[in-house]
Motif scaffolding. Structure first.
Motif, PDB file in Angstrom:
ATOM      1  N   GLY A  87       8.366   6.795  -7.787  1.00 36.45           N
ATOM      2  CA  GLY A  87       9.190   6.586  -6.597  1.00 36.45           C
ATOM      3  C   GLY A  87       8.698   5.388  -5.821  1.00 36.45           C
ATOM      4  O   GLY A  87       7.506   5.247  -5.574  1.00 36.45           O
ATOM      5  N   VAL A  88       9.616   4.532  -5.460  1.00 41.28           N
ATOM      6  CA  VAL A  88       9.231   3.314  -4.754  1.00 41.28           C
ATOM      7  C   VAL A  88       8.972   3.615  -3.287  1.00 41.28           C
ATOM      8  O   VAL A  88       9.696   4.377  -2.660  1.00 41.28           O
ATOM      9  CB  VAL A  88      10.322   2.245  -4.909  1.00 41.28           C
ATOM     10  N   VAL A  89       7.890   3.062  -2.784  1.00 34.09           N
ATOM     11  CA  VAL A  89       7.493   3.297  -1.399  1.00 34.09           C
ATOM     12  C   VAL A  89       7.685   2.012  -0.607  1.00 34.09           C
ATOM     13  O   VAL A  89       7.425   0.927  -1.112  1.00 34.09           O
ATOM     14  CB  VAL A  89       6.001   3.691  -1.341  1.00 34.09           C
ATOM     15  N   GLU A  90       8.136   2.179   0.608  1.00 35.48           N
ATOM     16  CA  GLU A  90       8.260   1.038   1.523  1.00 35.48           C
ATOM     17  C   GLU A  90       6.882   0.378   1.655  1.00 35.48           C
ATOM     18  O   GLU A  90       5.907   1.055   1.947  1.00 35.48           O
ATOM     19  CB  GLU A  90       8.719   1.562   2.885  1.00 35.48           C
ATOM     20  N   PRO A  91       6.782  -0.928   1.393  1.00 40.44           N
ATOM     21  CA  PRO A  91       5.444  -1.544   1.435  1.00 40.44           C
ATOM     22  C   PRO A  91       4.846  -1.508   2.843  1.00 40.44           C
ATOM     23  O   PRO A  91       5.559  -1.669   3.832  1.00 40.44           O
ATOM     24  CB  PRO A  91       5.686  -2.979   0.976  1.00 40.44           C
ATOM     25  N   LEU A  92       3.542  -1.277   2.901  1.00 39.53           N
ATOM     26  CA  LEU A  92       2.853  -1.258   4.191  1.00 39.53           C
ATOM     27  C   LEU A  92       2.593  -2.679   4.638  1.00 39.53           C
ATOM     28  O   LEU A  92       2.338  -3.561   3.826  1.00 39.53           O
ATOM     29  CB  LEU A  92       1.526  -0.524   4.041  1.00 39.53           C
ATOM     30  N   LYS A  93       2.646  -2.875   5.932  1.00 35.34           N
ATOM     31  CA  LYS A  93       2.454  -4.226   6.459  1.00 35.34           C
ATOM     32  C   LYS A  93       1.502  -4.197   7.640  1.00 35.34           C
ATOM     33  O   LYS A  93       1.359  -3.185   8.306  1.00 35.34           O
ATOM     34  CB  LYS A  93       3.805  -4.774   6.942  1.00 35.34           C
ATOM     35  N   GLY A  94       0.882  -5.341   7.887  1.00 33.33           N
ATOM     36  CA  GLY A  94       0.096  -5.520   9.099  1.00 33.33           C
ATOM     37  C   GLY A  94      -0.962  -4.470   9.306  1.00 33.33           C
ATOM     38  O   GLY A  94      -1.710  -4.145   8.394  1.00 33.33           O
ATOM     39  N   SER A  95      -1.005  -3.895  10.508  1.00 31.41           N
ATOM     40  CA  SER A  95      -2.104  -2.982  10.790  1.00 31.41           C
ATOM     41  C   SER A  95      -1.975  -1.663  10.033  1.00 31.41           C
ATOM     42  O   SER A  95      -2.977  -0.995   9.777  1.00 31.41           O
ATOM     43  CB  SER A  95      -2.247  -2.739  12.291  1.00 31.41           C
ATOM     44  N   SER A  96      -0.753  -1.286   9.633  1.00 32.78           N
ATOM     45  CA  SER A  96      -0.624  -0.094   8.788  1.00 32.78           C
ATOM     46  C   SER A  96      -1.309  -0.339   7.451  1.00 32.78           C
ATOM     47  O   SER A  96      -1.967   0.544   6.896  1.00 32.78           O
ATOM     48  CB  SER A  96       0.835   0.234   8.502  1.00 32.78           C
ATOM     49  N   LEU A  97      -1.143  -1.547   6.937  1.00 33.10           N
ATOM     50  CA  LEU A  97      -1.773  -1.896   5.657  1.00 33.10           C
ATOM     51  C   LEU A  97      -3.295  -1.874   5.804  1.00 33.10           C
ATOM     52  O   LEU A  97      -4.009  -1.318   4.964  1.00 33.10           O
ATOM     53  CB  LEU A  97      -1.288  -3.285   5.214  1.00 33.10           C
ATOM     54  N   ASN A  98      -3.789  -2.470   6.895  1.00 32.27           N
ATOM     55  CA  ASN A  98      -5.235  -2.470   7.123  1.00 32.27           C
ATOM     56  C   ASN A  98      -5.782  -1.055   7.227  1.00 32.27           C
ATOM     57  O   ASN A  98      -6.850  -0.746   6.713  1.00 32.27           O
ATOM     58  CB  ASN A  98      -5.574  -3.245   8.398  1.00 32.27           C
ATOM     59  N   SER A  99      -5.013  -0.180   7.903  1.00 37.62           N
ATOM     60  CA  SER A  99      -5.457   1.200   8.060  1.00 37.62           C
ATOM     61  C   SER A  99      -5.491   1.908   6.713  1.00 37.62           C
ATOM     62  O   SER A  99      -6.400   2.690   6.433  1.00 37.62           O
ATOM     63  CB  SER A  99      -4.505   1.969   8.968  1.00 37.62           C
ATOM     64  N   ALA A 100      -4.487   1.634   5.889  1.00 33.36           N
ATOM     65  CA  ALA A 100      -4.441   2.266   4.575  1.00 33.36           C
ATOM     66  C   ALA A 100      -5.618   1.786   3.719  1.00 33.36           C
ATOM     67  O   ALA A 100      -6.195   2.562   2.958  1.00 33.36           O
ATOM     68  CB  ALA A 100      -3.110   1.955   3.894  1.00 33.36           C
TER      69      ALA A 100
END
Lengths: 245, 198
Positions: A87-100
């Motif tokens: 299942g394709v997931v909406e790519p994380l960006k910015g601070s959400s990406l850093n948190s992940a």
């Protein structure tokens, strides 16, 4: 899910739901990946031939994607046989990406290999979903840290004063010792010891997001509680949150 | 059984090349010694020269001789455009193909916290200096379409925004000559999201 052990100690696992935590180049055309799976916990795999032109796997083997992994092999490092998207997931960006990335660094540093944590897997899955929805990042991280400590067997005591045995009261001030909170008398000055309000402890226990001050206290508490397990090496993903120059 | 010490050393030394294992190293060593000693001398000299003379450009950090690379020295190129790439190989690929006429900044890596690489390790202080000079009007982020490349692009875009400079990022899309049915879902989803009006 489909797993089997062959008589020679060879493991063969098919279509195991998981996430890629990290990959690094291995030899000329391959990568070594660390994955976190539902039934097998953290697993180290070698994925052959990923670093060549036209590899279909290269686009898939990225962190934060829901994947189905198949692997086989004996010993510590297994060989990836296939990976498919679940299942394709909406790519994380910015601070959400850093948190992940921070979540992945925690898992890599704290989870031993081949130690199943299905509950932690669902917490991780949920944290990623919340991050991609753009919920309050701070609190997603605190909840994950709480669940991670719990799953690793270092769960926090958030309900009772460990000295008096009394239930935590929202407006009292507590000092958090390694084993739990102890209520401080009014006006008592405590230097160099971490203190926080009862309602922050209650918020962490219930998962209900506290006010700003509570968020700050919770962050400090989690840092202190994670520290002994992380050792001396600082978490690098924290540097991504520092203000840019 | 070992060979003579000099041959053993050569074979061992050749193994530092990417993709060269013991067997290939041995084959190369014998080829050079038996059939191409001139070639071996040229190679040895070229290696020594390159290692001694090639350093980093003091403007863009790419590999360069004499402290400054040709692109940074080229007055014809547009100093208002700055393209940020991860490696000299990426710079080379863009130079070959894109017809880009601005300047570059080479990170020599990417932010990868899980490998212990943070903002201090990819020359961002130097990039900040470049931005502060005030000449640049657009920064083009050409880091790779990976999670690390994305994190790097985000970090740099914040640096650039702070200085009120325009930032753009290379488009994610489907490669030329490909067939949709064979792409992985991520690539397709990215391409779909980034569709443009025609």
């Amino acid at each position: 899910m489909n797993l089997s052990y062959r008589h020679d100690g060879d493991t063969k696992v098919d279509h195991q739901a998981g996430y890629l935590l990290h990959q690094r180049p291995f030899k000329e055309r391959s990568v070594m990946v660390e994955i976190f799976t539902h039934d097998w916990g953290r697993v180290g795999l070698v994925a052959n031939g990923v670093r060549k032109e036209k590899s279909r796997l290269a686009g898939l083997l990225q962190p934060f994607q829901r994947l189905l992994f198949s692997w086989r092999g004996r010993g510590e490092l297994k060989t990836l046989t296939t990976a498919e998207s679940a299942g394709v997931v909406e790519p994380l960006k910015g601070s959400s990406l850093n948190s992940a990335l921070y979540l992945n660094e925690l898992l890599l540093r704290l989870l031993p290999r081949h130690d199943p944590h299905p509950l932690l897997f669902s917490h991780y899955h949920q944290a990623l979903s919340q991050l991609s929805e753009g919920s309050e990042i701070e609190w997603i991280l605190r909840e994950f840290e709480r669940d991670l400590l719990q799953e690793l067997g270092y769960g926090l005591n958030l309900s009772h004063d460990i000295e008096s045995g009394e239930v935590i009261e929202p407006d009292a001030i507590y000092c958090y010792y390694p084993h739990g909170p102890v209520r401080l008398e009014d006006q008592q000055e405590m230097d160099g010891v971490m203190t926080l309000k009862g309602k922050t402890l209650m918020a962490i226990a219930s998962g209900e997001q506290p006010e700003k001050e509570g968020l700050r206290e919770a962050k400090k508490l989690m840092r202190v509680m994670l520290q002994p397990h992380l050792g001396d090496k600082p978490l690098m993903s924290r540097t991504l949150f520092q203000p840019v120059r | 059984m070992g060979f003579s010490p000099a041959i053993d050393r050569l074979i061992e030394a050749l193994r530092c090349l990417p993709g060269v294992g013991p067997k290939s190293a041995q084959r190369i060593a014998f080829h050079l010694l038996e059939r191409d000693r001139d070639g071996a001398k040229t190679l040895a000299q070229a290696l020594t020269d390159a290692v001694e003379q090639v350093g980093h450009c003091d403007r863009c950090r790419t590999l360069a001789e004499a402290g400054r690379c040709k692109i940074c020295d080229d007055a014809e190129r547009d100093g208002k455009l700055l393209c940020v790439v991860e490696s000299p190989a990426d710079l080379h690929a863009l130079e070959m193909m894109s017809g880009y006429q601005g300047k570059y900044f080479v990170l020599m890596g990417r932010l990868s916290p899980l490998d212990g690489i943070g903002p201090d390790d990819i020359g961002l202080d130097k990039l900040a200096e470049r931005l502060n000079e005030g000449e640049i009007e657009e920064v083009i982020l050409a880091t790779n379409p990976t999670v690390e490349g994305e994190a790097t692009a985000h970090y740099i875009s914040e640096m650039v925004h702070q200085r009120n400079i325009k930032v753009t990022r290379l488009a994610h899309g489907i490669p030329m000559g490909g067939e949709l049915e064979f792409f992985d879902g991520n690539t397709l989803a990215h391409a779909f999201r980034g569709r443009v009006e025609v």
